[in-house]
Design an enzyme around this catalytic site. Structure first.
Site: not given
Ligand code: DGJ
Length: 698
Positions: A443, A501
């Site tokens: 991430d 997301d």
């Molecule tokens: C952002 C990501 O896109 C999510 O899927 C998740 O992993 C969160 N961060 C976790 O902090």
């Protein structure tokens, strides 16, 4: 003096360069393949007339366009030698080396600069361009622009590129080409949610199915710049390069800067033709995943930061029971990571949630027959963390020690500091060695807002490369708060991208539609979430969520422990269909259709031998007509007969607001020609419903 025309070609595309004399070579033709042309005759037929009020000898702009060569639009090379009198770059051709599909061009600025430009076709017909510049002078050279520019003809009247925001990535935007510069820049230190992604310039009305299109994508995960530059004279140039703020690149004598690769493609058959080329290019990369894409469960929307070993083992059991093959433990497992405000950077396992480390959970996952994956965010550091307290000098700062603004309460680990780099690499390495981890969800949840995006991106690439060299079977997913880092540079070293997301299928239909113009479905993470989407609060049916997540590297992001037995049964049925269909979804040709009114979207994947296909029709908004038009199925063999039947998990007949056409009760047989021309009638669908069809040659 050179007296050459150079004709490069591959997979139906030609690039003809005019490399006569000593000026920077220019493009005579970039487009559909020319069959063995007489290049002298071609040049004669394209001889430019002299325009009014212009330079006395008409010229096409060079592939590095320069004012010194008469081009008064955006230059391809800008910079200056520190302490030297003002002087614009002026390049002369020094050498040429070429084959049928590649050329290397060396240019020099009077012993001050040496520039090497390579243009090479991949077998898929992607023209890959790179430029590398060396300072030959004793005075340091500050570089600010280096970009190869390719011309498009004036019949290319429309520019399509993308914008977006968190949970709403890859929003298309289209406008007419007009005199001036259409400039898109990313200054995020990552491409960002509003990434221009692909710059496509095409004939009026070009779409998925038809039209001539010229397009470019920069294979780079840092700051970048794309321009469509149209001069009043009539030249239109597309250029892509790294965005270099003043002072970022200063080359001492003998030092060199190499640009990221710009990937250019031409299509005579709309965006689908571009997709064919980009998909075969990405599928040919060494890092492209070779094994069937495992059905994934990701814990983020299931538990967020609420980690408890026994509960997660129970979730793993529920996942395995519906057919999940990879269980990914998302954010929240690290020491003290009770929320997003703290504890990034140490990469140790929280002893309260996991008293015996990740062993019990990872072993349970493996014993259930699944792979174990782990979330990490290696480029980041929280000020509230032991590592930041011990090594404040590892937190990225500007030269004046200024800390960039805080973002999601986190800061950037300065990976250009060799100690910080080794610490991060060794910490992640220790996790990979201690636990049976086969997959990292990588991430990156903030913009840099400081430091050098150039150095950061190179360090990121090196970090991934070193970890994968030490663990060759390791797969990595590129995530940046969703789809903030989806590009050709990261795809050279990762096996999945988190497209967004949002798991809301309505948003996803659009995000996946446009992401997949470039990115093959096997890379595109697509998850089934709960009925009420966490990102939008919108509620949708299970069938719609399943039909949407099928077209990607499918997964689930939902606390299955709290789902109903009926839902789990349906998910299990879908999971086994995903496994049966994934060789088709992940190896076939993506065929997207233009939407008549924007309320109904259609896409499909056709096997390369045209024996098998899958198509989806998604109603993304209220239908504008009570009796919708028939749907056509593209890409099939016109001479073969096919049986078309709906798949069981997609929208059920009893939810149609009207009466379904009779054929839908079972299946229908039609030729590929009929399916592509008159097509099949469809039932009226409620908004946020989809039907998926399997198409099998008889
Ligand atoms: C952002 C990501 O896109 C999510 O899927 C998740 O992993 C969160 N961060 C976790 O902090």
């Amino acid at each position: 003096m050179f007296s050459s025309f150079i004709h490069l070609r591959a997979a139906g595309t030609s690039l003809v360069l005019d490399a006569r004399g000593t000026v920077v070579p220019s493009v005579l033709h970039w487009g559909a393949e020319l069959a063995d042309p007489d290049l002298d005759a071609l040049a004669a037929s394209l001889d430019l007339p002299l325009g009014p009020s212009s330079i006395d000898t008409p010229r096409r702009p060079g592939i590095i366009p320069l004012l010194a060569d008469g081009y008064s639009g955006q230059p391809g090379l800008e910079g200056f030698h520190l302490g030297s009198p003002f002087r614009r770059p002026s390049l002369r051709l020094v050498s040429l080396d070429y084959t049928d599909a590649a050329v290397t061009i060396v240019l020099e600025d009077e012993g001050r600069l040496r520039l090497e430009v390579s243009l090479s076709f991949t077998p898929a017909g992607i023209l890959c361009s790179r430029a590398s510049i060396t300072n030959l002078s004793t005075a340091p050279f500050a570089l600010s622009t280096l970009a190869v520019a390719l011309p498009v003809p004036q019949r290319a009247t429309d520019v399509l590129d993308f914008a977006g925001e968190w949970s709403h990535e890859r929003t298309p935007q289209r406008r007419p080409v007009a005199v001036g510069t259409w400039l898109r820049e990313s200054r995020h230190g990552r491409p960002g949610h509003d990434d221009s992604f692909l710059t496509a310039v095409g004939s009026t009305h070009f779409g998925f199915e038809a039209g001539e299109v010229w397009a470019g994508h920069l294979a780079w995960s840092g700051d970048k710049r794309s321009t469509v530059d149209a001069t009043a004279t009539g030249h239109v140039l597309v250029a892509l390069g790294e965005l270099l703020p003043p002072g970022e690149i200063v080359l001492n004598e003998g030092e060199n800067y190499s640009s990221p690769a710009a990937l250019f493609a031409h299509s005579s058959s709309g965006l689908n033709g571009l997709t064919d080329r980009f998909h075969s290019y990405f599928r040919s990369l060494e890092a492209h995943p070779e094994t069937p894409r495992p059905l994934t469960l990701n814990t983020w929307e299931a538990v967020y930061f609420d980690h408890d070993e026994a509960g997660l083992i129970e979730l793993a059991r529920a996942a395995a029971s519906v057919g999940v093959e990879r269980f990914v433990l998302d954010d929240g497992w690290m020491t003290g990571r009770t929320d997003a405000k703290r504890a990034l950077g140490d990469w140790t396992v929280d002893a309260t949630s996991y008293p015996r480390g990740l062993q019990p959970l990872s072993e349970a996952v493996v014993a259930l027959g699944m792979q174990f994956g782990l979330w990490v965010e290696p480029e980041m550091i929280s000020l509230d963390s032991p590592v930041a307290r011990e090594h404040p000098e590892w937190v990225l700062r500007d030269a004046n020690s200024q800390l960039p603004l805080s973002w999601r309460d986190q800061h950037v680990m300065d990976l250009s500091n060799p100690h910080a780099f080794s610490f991060v690499r060794d910490s992640i390495n220790a996790l990979l060695t201690t636990y049976p981890i086969t997959y990292l969800k990588w991430d990156m949840n903030r913009d840099l807002l400081g430091g050098s995006a150039h150095r950061h991106t190179l360090a990121l690439y090196r970090l991934i490369d070193e970890l994968r060299a030490a663990h060759p079977a390791l797969e990595i997913e590129s995530c940046a708060s969703g789809g903030g880092r989806v590009d050709g540079g990261i795809l050279e070293r990762t096996q999945r991208v988190w497209a967004s997301d949002t798991n809301d299928p309505r948003e996803r239909q659009s995000i996946q539609r446009y992401s997949s113009i470039l990115v093959p479905l096997e890379y595109l993470g697509a998850h089934v979430g709960e009925a009420k989407a966490h990102t939008t609060g919108r509620t949708s049916s299970l069938s719609y969520r399943l039909a949407t997540a099928l077209f990607g590297h499918a997964g689930i992001e939902w606390d299955l422990r709290r789902s109903t037995p009926t839902d789990r049964e349906t998910i299990a049925e879908w999971a086994s269909e995903y496994k049966r269909l994934r060789p088709l979804l992940h190896e076939g040709r993506l065929m997207q259709s233009d939407s008549i009114d924007g309320t109904r979207l259609q896409h499909g994947v056709v096997a390369t031998d045209q024996s098998w296909a899958i198509f989806a029709v998604a109603q993304v908004d209220t239908p504008r007509r009570a009796i919708p038009d028939a749907v056509t199925f593209l890409g099939l063999d016109p001479h073969r007969n096919y049986r078309v039947a709906p798949l069981g998990f997609s929208t059920a007949a009893d939810t149609y607001p009207g009466t379904a056409p009779k054929w839908l009760a079972d299946s229908i047989i039609a030729t590929g020609a009929i399916l592509a021309s008159t097509g099949l009638t469809m039932p009226l669908l409620h908004p946020d419903e989809a039907i998926v069809f399997e198409v099998v040659a008889l």
